[in-house]
Design an enzyme around this catalytic site. Structure first.
Site, PDB file in Angstrom:
ATOM      1  N   LYS A 196       0.857  -1.180   0.000  1.00  0.00           N
ATOM      2  CA  LYS A 196       0.000   0.000   0.000  1.00  0.00           C
ATOM      3  C   LYS A 196       0.895   1.233   0.000  1.00  0.00           C
ATOM      4  CE  LYS A 196      -3.577   2.386   2.609  1.00  0.00           C
ATOM      5  NZ  LYS A 196      -4.523   2.322   3.741  1.00  0.00           N
ATOM      6  N   LYS A 249      -2.113  -1.470  -3.923  1.00  0.00           N
ATOM      7  CA  LYS A 249      -2.996  -0.323  -3.851  1.00  0.00           C
ATOM      8  C   LYS A 249      -2.205   0.974  -3.871  1.00  0.00           C
ATOM      9  CE  LYS A 249      -6.006   1.803  -0.510  1.00  0.00           C
ATOM     10  NZ  LYS A 249      -6.536   1.756   0.828  1.00  0.00           N
TER      11      LYS A 249
HETATM   12  C1  PBG Z   1      -7.179   3.650   5.533  1.00  0.00           C
HETATM   13  C2  PBG Z   1      -7.516   3.368   4.117  1.00  0.00           C
HETATM   14  C3  PBG Z   1      -7.352   4.248   3.046  1.00  0.00           C
HETATM   15  C4  PBG Z   1      -7.904   3.640   1.926  1.00  0.00           C
HETATM   16  C5  PBG Z   1      -8.340   2.389   2.319  1.00  0.00           C
HETATM   17  N1  PBG Z   1      -8.083   2.221   3.683  1.00  0.00           N
HETATM   18  C6  PBG Z   1      -6.856   5.622   3.008  1.00  0.00           C
HETATM   19  C7  PBG Z   1      -5.592   5.968   3.596  1.00  0.00           C
HETATM   20  O1  PBG Z   1      -4.702   5.148   3.817  1.00  0.00           O
HETATM   21  O2  PBG Z   1      -5.473   7.160   3.883  1.00  0.00           O
HETATM   22  C8  PBG Z   1      -7.963   4.264   0.551  1.00  0.00           C
HETATM   23  C9  PBG Z   1      -9.083   3.835  -0.316  1.00  0.00           C
HETATM   24  C10 PBG Z   1      -9.386   4.747  -1.433  1.00  0.00           C
HETATM   25  O3  PBG Z   1      -8.756   5.810  -1.628  1.00  0.00           O
HETATM   26  O4  PBG Z   1     -10.316   4.409  -2.166  1.00  0.00           O
HETATM   27  N2  PBG Z   1      -6.413   2.765   6.190  1.00  0.00           N
END
Ligand code: PBG
Length: 326
Positions: A196, A249
């Protein structure tokens, strides 16, 4: 052999030919639909930056999930934005908290629907970070991991079909696996947000999930967008720790990472087409600058071609419907 005896256009000349030689397919079974749950009932609050997406109270989330299931989408990914936010993330640990309540309601209403529960602290902490914060603003990895394991267990007890840790703390997959196994949830899979990245494309999501960090950013735990080898390291570690599926992601800007992950591990690879990727297409479509269904299908087919087995997308229900009406 070369031109004129070789003519690649021969198998491209009609729709039946194109369908037969198509290498990559998109099917509703490969899609996961994210849901944002908020307190109350009868609530459908549009997320301004994500046209067509709403924050939903539990009853409305059930309606939304049912319509996705009817369209052929097998799974939802649940995010909760509870009213109570504190430094302990109490709402996420509460067996009658918003997330637990939503999981139970979804499973009661739609037993065949797979409910994946996002496991993180950011939606339930007052500071909006994904882990516990020490004085001075440092994220405390190991105490965060202990809490995350408790949150995962709470969601498994509520009936989640999978838990999906999105925090990026070190060692959390192992801690969650141990906690689940110890408590009788040996059959609950872990979908790990393994690679991520600290992405600008999460902007719209933070409005939907009410999870923007109150200070600083997430770069001490989420990955540097420049790093591909490190992504493979993260993925391998999570598989060793017991991840059943791994995620990359965002998706679109990281197609090379998806391909390398697919070639490195055997477990299913999930790609998350995140909020910013969704909003870019939406905004252009609203201005009449792009053919929305065509652009969405192309983006998702590209993610599949790169190697993703499954895709989390805010377009999941639409795409399932488009695929069926073809
Ligand atoms: C938080 C989380 C995020 C997303 C999924 N879980 C955002 C972040 O890390 O700030 C992003 C999902 C998206 O942008 O569609 N843990």
């Amino acid at each position: 052999m070369s031109f004129p005896s070789v003519r690649p256009r021969r198998t491209r000349q009609s729709d039946p030919w194109r369908r037969m030689v198509r290498e990559t397919r998109l099917a509703p079974d490969q899609l996961i639909y994210p849901l944002f749950v908020v307190p109350g009932s009868g609530v459908r609050r549009p997320v301004t930056s994500m046209p067509g997406i709403c924050q939903l109270s539990v009853d409305e989330a059930v309606t939304e999930a049912r319509s996705a299931l009817d369209a052929g989408v097998p799974a939802v990914l649940l995010f909760a934005a509870p009213a109570r936010k504190d430094e302990k993330a109490s709402a996420a640990l509460d067996p009658s908290g918003l997330a637990a309540e939503a999981i139970a309601a979804l499973k009661t209403a739609c037993p065949q629907l797979l409910v994946w529960a996002d496991v993180c602290l950011c939606g339930a902490t007052d500071h909006g970070h994904c882990g516990h914060v020490l004085p001075g603003g440092v994220i405390d990895n190991d105490s965060s991991v202990r809490t995350l394991a408790e949150v995962a267990l709470n969601y498994a007890r509520a009936g989640a079909d999978a838990v999906a840790p999105s925090d990026m703390m070190d060692g959390r997959v192992q801690a969650i696996r141990r906690a689940l196994d110890r408590d009788g949830f040996a059959m609950t899979p872990i979908v790990s947000y393994a690679a991520k990245f600290a992405s600008a494309f999460y902007g719209p999501f933070r409005e939907a999930a009410e999870s923007a960090p109150a200070f600083g950013d997430r770069r001490s735990y989420q990955m540097d967008p420049a790093n591909g080898r490190e992504a493979l390291r993260e993925v391998r570690l999570d598989v060793e720790e017991g991840a059943d599926l791994v995620m990359v992601k965002p998706a679109g800007p990281y197609l090379d990472v998806i391909r390398q992950v697919r070639d490195t591990v055997e477990v299913p690879v999930v790609a998350y087409q995140v909020s910013g990727e969704f909003s870019l297409i939406k905004a252009a479509a609203e201005r009449g600058w792009i053919d929305e269904p065509a652009a969405v299908m192309e983006a998702l087919t590209g993610i599949r071609r790169a190697g993703a087995d499954l895709i989390i997308t805010y377009y999941a229900r639409d795409v399932a419907r488009w695929l069926r009406s073809r």
